[in-house]
Design a protein around this motif. Structure first.
Motif, PDB file in Angstrom:
ATOM      1  N   ALA A 130     -15.695  -5.452  -8.128  1.00  0.00           N
ATOM      2  CA  ALA A 130     -17.015  -5.278  -8.529  1.00  0.00           C
ATOM      3  C   ALA A 130     -17.368  -4.096  -7.740  1.00  0.00           C
ATOM      4  CB  ALA A 130     -18.095  -6.301  -8.138  1.00  0.00           C
ATOM      5  N   VAL A 131     -17.033  -4.041  -6.280  1.00  0.00           N
ATOM      6  CA  VAL A 131     -17.481  -2.777  -5.431  1.00  0.00           C
ATOM      7  C   VAL A 131     -16.408  -1.548  -5.944  1.00  0.00           C
ATOM      8  CG1 VAL A 131     -16.979  -1.514  -3.200  1.00  0.00           C
ATOM      9  CG2 VAL A 131     -17.869  -3.936  -3.575  1.00  0.00           C
ATOM     10  N   ALA A 132     -15.083  -1.911  -6.429  1.00  0.00           N
ATOM     11  CA  ALA A 132     -14.222  -0.878  -6.858  1.00  0.00           C
ATOM     12  C   ALA A 132     -14.763  -0.226  -8.285  1.00  0.00           C
ATOM     13  CB  ALA A 132     -13.007  -1.216  -7.088  1.00  0.00           C
ATOM     14  N   ARG A 133     -15.492  -1.061  -9.054  1.00  0.00           N
ATOM     15  CA  ARG A 133     -15.959  -0.456 -10.353  1.00  0.00           C
ATOM     16  C   ARG A 133     -17.116   0.328 -10.044  1.00  0.00           C
ATOM     17  NH1 ARG A 133     -16.390  -2.169 -15.741  1.00  0.00           N
ATOM     18  NH2 ARG A 133     -17.482  -0.614 -16.931  1.00  0.00           N
ATOM     19  N   ALA A 134     -18.194  -0.266  -9.115  1.00  0.00           N
ATOM     20  CA  ALA A 134     -19.392   0.614  -8.974  1.00  0.00           C
ATOM     21  C   ALA A 134     -19.182   1.837  -8.142  1.00  0.00           C
ATOM     22  CB  ALA A 134     -20.399  -0.273  -7.978  1.00  0.00           C
ATOM     23  N   ARG A 135     -17.944   1.917  -7.310  1.00  0.00           N
ATOM     24  CA  ARG A 135     -17.567   2.954  -6.530  1.00  0.00           C
ATOM     25  C   ARG A 135     -16.068   3.464  -6.577  1.00  0.00           C
ATOM     26  NH1 ARG A 135     -21.058   4.736  -2.325  1.00  0.00           N
ATOM     27  NH2 ARG A 135     -19.625   6.414  -2.305  1.00  0.00           N
ATOM     28  N   PRO A 136     -15.868   4.291  -7.591  1.00  0.00           N
ATOM     29  CA  PRO A 136     -14.517   4.527  -7.845  1.00  0.00           C
ATOM     30  C   PRO A 136     -13.771   5.275  -6.819  1.00  0.00           C
ATOM     31  CG  PRO A 136     -16.077   5.086  -9.744  1.00  0.00           C
ATOM     32  CD  PRO A 136     -16.786   4.687  -8.669  1.00  0.00           C
ATOM     33  N   ASP A 137     -14.755   5.921  -5.904  1.00  0.00           N
ATOM     34  CA  ASP A 137     -14.131   6.806  -4.834  1.00  0.00           C
ATOM     35  C   ASP A 137     -13.775   5.974  -3.608  1.00  0.00           C
ATOM     36  OD1 ASP A 137     -16.892   6.124  -4.429  1.00  0.00           O
ATOM     37  OD2 ASP A 137     -16.987   7.886  -2.930  1.00  0.00           O
ATOM     38  N   ALA A 138     -14.102   4.487  -3.630  1.00  0.00           N
ATOM     39  CA  ALA A 138     -14.080   3.877  -2.465  1.00  0.00           C
ATOM     40  C   ALA A 138     -12.425   3.381  -2.205  1.00  0.00           C
ATOM     41  CB  ALA A 138     -14.906   2.583  -2.744  1.00  0.00           C
ATOM     42  N   VAL A 139     -12.017   3.255  -1.126  1.00  0.00           N
ATOM     43  CA  VAL A 139     -10.917   2.422  -0.697  1.00  0.00           C
ATOM     44  C   VAL A 139     -11.106   0.821  -0.474  1.00  0.00           C
ATOM     45  CG1 VAL A 139      -8.682   2.363   0.613  1.00  0.00           C
ATOM     46  CG2 VAL A 139      -9.971   4.586   0.056  1.00  0.00           C
ATOM     47  N   VAL A 140     -10.833   0.097  -1.349  1.00  0.00           N
ATOM     48  CA  VAL A 140     -11.105  -1.368  -1.234  1.00  0.00           C
ATOM     49  C   VAL A 140      -9.915  -2.147  -1.023  1.00  0.00           C
ATOM     50  CG1 VAL A 140     -12.355  -3.216  -2.382  1.00  0.00           C
ATOM     51  CG2 VAL A 140     -12.868  -0.948  -2.950  1.00  0.00           C
ATOM     52  N   TYR A 141      -9.944  -2.914   0.073  1.00  0.00           N
ATOM     53  CA  TYR A 141      -9.170  -3.868   0.698  1.00  0.00           C
ATOM     54  C   TYR A 141      -9.737  -5.314   0.595  1.00  0.00           C
ATOM     55  CZ  TYR A 141      -6.814   0.141   3.337  1.00  0.00           C
ATOM     56  OH  TYR A 141      -6.347   1.223   3.692  1.00  0.00           O
ATOM     57  N   ALA A 142      -8.847  -6.174   0.326  1.00  0.00           N
ATOM     58  CA  ALA A 142      -9.169  -7.734   0.009  1.00  0.00           C
ATOM     59  C   ALA A 142      -8.018  -8.506   0.545  1.00  0.00           C
ATOM     60  CB  ALA A 142      -9.240  -7.937  -1.428  1.00  0.00           C
ATOM     61  N   VAL A 143      -8.561  -9.544   1.014  1.00  0.00           N
ATOM     62  CA  VAL A 143      -7.550 -10.473   1.526  1.00  0.00           C
ATOM     63  C   VAL A 143      -7.973 -11.966   1.478  1.00  0.00           C
ATOM     64  CG1 VAL A 143      -8.636 -10.630   3.869  1.00  0.00           C
ATOM     65  CG2 VAL A 143      -6.170 -11.067   3.845  1.00  0.00           C
ATOM     66  N   ASN A 156      -6.533 -10.482 -11.784  1.00  0.00           N
ATOM     67  CA  ASN A 156      -7.823  -9.808 -12.054  1.00  0.00           C
ATOM     68  C   ASN A 156      -7.748  -8.223 -11.661  1.00  0.00           C
ATOM     69  OD1 ASN A 156      -9.517 -11.964 -13.241  1.00  0.00           O
ATOM     70  ND2 ASN A 156      -9.697 -12.739 -11.346  1.00  0.00           N
ATOM     71  N   ALA A 157      -7.200  -8.185 -10.583  1.00  0.00           N
ATOM     72  CA  ALA A 157      -6.997  -6.609 -10.183  1.00  0.00           C
ATOM     73  C   ALA A 157      -6.141  -5.830 -11.182  1.00  0.00           C
ATOM     74  CB  ALA A 157      -6.427  -6.687  -8.599  1.00  0.00           C
ATOM     75  N   ASP A 158      -5.061  -6.503 -11.691  1.00  0.00           N
ATOM     76  CA  ASP A 158      -4.185  -5.829 -12.595  1.00  0.00           C
ATOM     77  C   ASP A 158      -4.976  -5.503 -14.008  1.00  0.00           C
ATOM     78  OD1 ASP A 158      -2.095  -5.930 -11.047  1.00  0.00           O
ATOM     79  OD2 ASP A 158      -1.090  -7.523 -11.840  1.00  0.00           O
ATOM     80  N   ALA A 159      -5.742  -6.370 -14.248  1.00  0.00           N
ATOM     81  CA  ALA A 159      -6.813  -6.353 -15.560  1.00  0.00           C
ATOM     82  C   ALA A 159      -7.764  -5.094 -15.370  1.00  0.00           C
ATOM     83  CB  ALA A 159      -7.360  -7.488 -16.027  1.00  0.00           C
ATOM     84  N   ARG A 160      -8.476  -5.047 -14.216  1.00  0.00           N
ATOM     85  CA  ARG A 160      -9.304  -4.033 -13.789  1.00  0.00           C
ATOM     86  C   ARG A 160      -8.651  -2.583 -13.800  1.00  0.00           C
ATOM     87  NH1 ARG A 160     -13.270  -5.259 -16.204  1.00  0.00           N
ATOM     88  NH2 ARG A 160     -13.796  -3.172 -15.650  1.00  0.00           N
ATOM     89  N   ALA A 161      -7.387  -2.805 -13.152  1.00  0.00           N
ATOM     90  CA  ALA A 161      -6.685  -1.418 -13.071  1.00  0.00           C
ATOM     91  C   ALA A 161      -6.170  -0.637 -14.466  1.00  0.00           C
ATOM     92  CB  ALA A 161      -5.421  -1.497 -12.163  1.00  0.00           C
ATOM     93  N   ALA A 163      -7.938  -1.398 -17.066  1.00  0.00           N
ATOM     94  CA  ALA A 163      -9.251  -0.870 -17.701  1.00  0.00           C
ATOM     95  C   ALA A 163      -9.751   0.485 -17.145  1.00  0.00           C
ATOM     96  CB  ALA A 163     -10.228  -2.046 -17.541  1.00  0.00           C
ATOM     97  N   GLY A 164      -8.879   0.815 -16.231  1.00  0.00           N
ATOM     98  CA  GLY A 164      -9.228   1.967 -15.525  1.00  0.00           C
ATOM     99  C   GLY A 164     -10.106   2.163 -14.306  1.00  0.00           C
ATOM    100  N   ASP A 165     -10.468   0.980 -13.798  1.00  0.00           N
ATOM    101  CA  ASP A 165     -11.005   0.877 -12.549  1.00  0.00           C
ATOM    102  C   ASP A 165     -10.071   1.268 -11.368  1.00  0.00           C
ATOM    103  OD1 ASP A 165     -13.117   0.088 -13.891  1.00  0.00           O
ATOM    104  OD2 ASP A 165     -13.373  -2.046 -13.091  1.00  0.00           O
ATOM    105  N   THR A 166     -10.762   1.640 -10.375  1.00  0.00           N
ATOM    106  CA  THR A 166      -9.919   2.067  -9.044  1.00  0.00           C
ATOM    107  C   THR A 166      -8.992   1.011  -8.435  1.00  0.00           C
ATOM    108  OG1 THR A 166     -11.364   3.742  -8.330  1.00  0.00           O
ATOM    109  CG2 THR A 166      -9.895   3.078  -6.522  1.00  0.00           C
ATOM    110  N   PRO A 167      -7.766   0.797  -8.298  1.00  0.00           N
ATOM    111  CA  PRO A 167      -6.986  -0.200  -7.931  1.00  0.00           C
ATOM    112  C   PRO A 167      -7.373  -0.785  -6.602  1.00  0.00           C
ATOM    113  CG  PRO A 167      -5.488   1.447  -8.641  1.00  0.00           C
ATOM    114  CD  PRO A 167      -6.848   2.016  -8.552  1.00  0.00           C
ATOM    115  N   VAL A 168      -7.599  -2.158  -6.291  1.00  0.00           N
ATOM    116  CA  VAL A 168      -7.927  -2.713  -5.067  1.00  0.00           C
ATOM    117  C   VAL A 168      -6.442  -3.045  -4.384  1.00  0.00           C
ATOM    118  CG1 VAL A 168      -8.801  -5.019  -4.144  1.00  0.00           C
ATOM    119  CG2 VAL A 168      -9.891  -3.591  -5.700  1.00  0.00           C
ATOM    120  N   ARG A 169      -6.647  -2.896  -2.940  1.00  0.00           N
ATOM    121  CA  ARG A 169      -5.436  -3.243  -2.122  1.00  0.00           C
ATOM    122  C   ARG A 169      -5.391  -4.481  -1.701  1.00  0.00           C
ATOM    123  NH1 ARG A 169      -4.663   2.678   0.991  1.00  0.00           N
ATOM    124  NH2 ARG A 169      -5.135   3.715  -0.573  1.00  0.00           N
ATOM    125  N   LEU A 170      -4.781  -5.543  -2.277  1.00  0.00           N
ATOM    126  CA  LEU A 170      -4.726  -7.087  -2.014  1.00  0.00           C
ATOM    127  C   LEU A 170      -3.773  -7.479  -1.209  1.00  0.00           C
ATOM    128  CD1 LEU A 170      -6.383  -9.098  -3.292  1.00  0.00           C
ATOM    129  CD2 LEU A 170      -4.463  -9.585  -4.998  1.00  0.00           C
TER     130      LEU A 170
END
Length: 287
Positions: A130-143, A156-161, A163-170
């Motif tokens: 949700a953060v990556a969608r709202a802030r495409p410029d953010a670098v988002v890590y998740a654990v 879910n991260a693959d599906a959002r990527a 769809a064009g959202d910024t990839p999340v680092r999982l």
């Protein structure tokens, strides 16, 4: 084939769900109808009549919901912010209350370019995505430390990527490990966390006890064991002016802010209520 009023089918579904003790019977009945019809809930008034197979499909889903299977398991998705994520067996279902925590975090990020965000105990990945969608410029890590949850988060991260959202680092990792994200110490703008926090032995709805993974719900130490580690992680990860927001049990309105205040580098500690007026999440800033 005689068509039937959808309104009556929804009323009957509401009655069944109410008798079964479902918390929001009308809401769930309408969402089930929309799911079966494959339309948005707001378009239900534009579908006054439905064929008998639709009514039968609704009845089958309502039967499952009446057995307290989570609505999100039946529809296959849950919403948070401007996104939906897929959920099912083995992963914690995002709750509407977490919207307020997300809003606080996004407000903190206003005016910051290319912010670094960390989502601890990510589960389905909903907060991070949700953060990556709202802030495409953010670098988002998740654990997360649970392999099943991570599989859902990756899906879910693959599906959002796609769809064009910024990839999340999982990442796979445990918040009790002091080396997790050590390379980010002092560099993070925002730490978000919806950890396991329900005190062990607490009676919870059947949707939770029968379907949410226990390790994502309950925590020892009166529900504070994981939160204590999250507070420590936030204190070392945040840059000056950065902020942390973490959800907690409604009995923790005093305890969690106290844990945050105990870290001298954290300031402006506050507790926040959910829409029902219950203590729900705490925030602090890095001095």
């Amino acid at each position: 084939m005689n068509r039937q009023p959808l309104r009556l089918a929804i009323l009957e579904a509401t009655r069944i769900l109410e008798q079964a003790g479902v918390a929001s019977p009308r809401n769930d009945a309408e969402l089930i109808a929309a799911h079966v019809l494959g339309i948005d809930r707001g378009r239900l008034p534009l579908t006054p009549l439905v064929d008998p197979p639709v009514v039968e499909s609704m009845r089958r889903v309502v039967e499952q919901r009446a057995k307290r299977v989570p609505l999100q398991h039946l529809t296959g998705w849950a919403a948070l912010g401007d996104i939906t994520v897929d959920v099912g067996a083995g992963v914690f279902v995002p709750r509407p209350e977490t919207e307020l925590l997300l809003e606080w975090g996004l407000k903190l990020l206003k005016g910051r370019e290319y912010p670094v965000v960390v989502d601890l105990c990510t589960g389905s990945g909903a907060l991070a995505l949700a953060v990556a969608r709202a802030r495409p410029d953010a670098v988002v890590y998740a654990v997360d430390n649970d392999p099943t949850a991570l599989a859902w988060a990756r899906h879910n991260a693959d599906a959002r990527a796609e769809a064009g959202d910024t990839p999340v680092r999982l990442y796979s990792g445990d918040v009790t490990d002091p080396t997790v994200f050590a390379e980010l110490d002092g560099l993070v703008d925002l730490v978000l966390c919806n950890p396991p926090y329900v005190p062990e032995g607490t009676e919870v709805p059947r949707e939770v006890s029968d379907h949410d993974p226990p390790q994502a719900v309950f925590a020892p130490g009166g529900g504070l064991a994981v939160i204590r580690h999250v507070v420590g992680m936030a204190a070392r990860l945040l840059k000056p002016g950065g902020g942390v927001a973490m959800e907690h049990d409604d009995t923790h309105g005093g305890a969690v802010p106290e844990l945050l205040r105990a870290r001298k580098v954290l300031t402006d500690v506050r507790d926040h209520q959910d829409l029902a007026g219950r203590a729900r999440f705490a925030t602090a800033l890095r001095g």
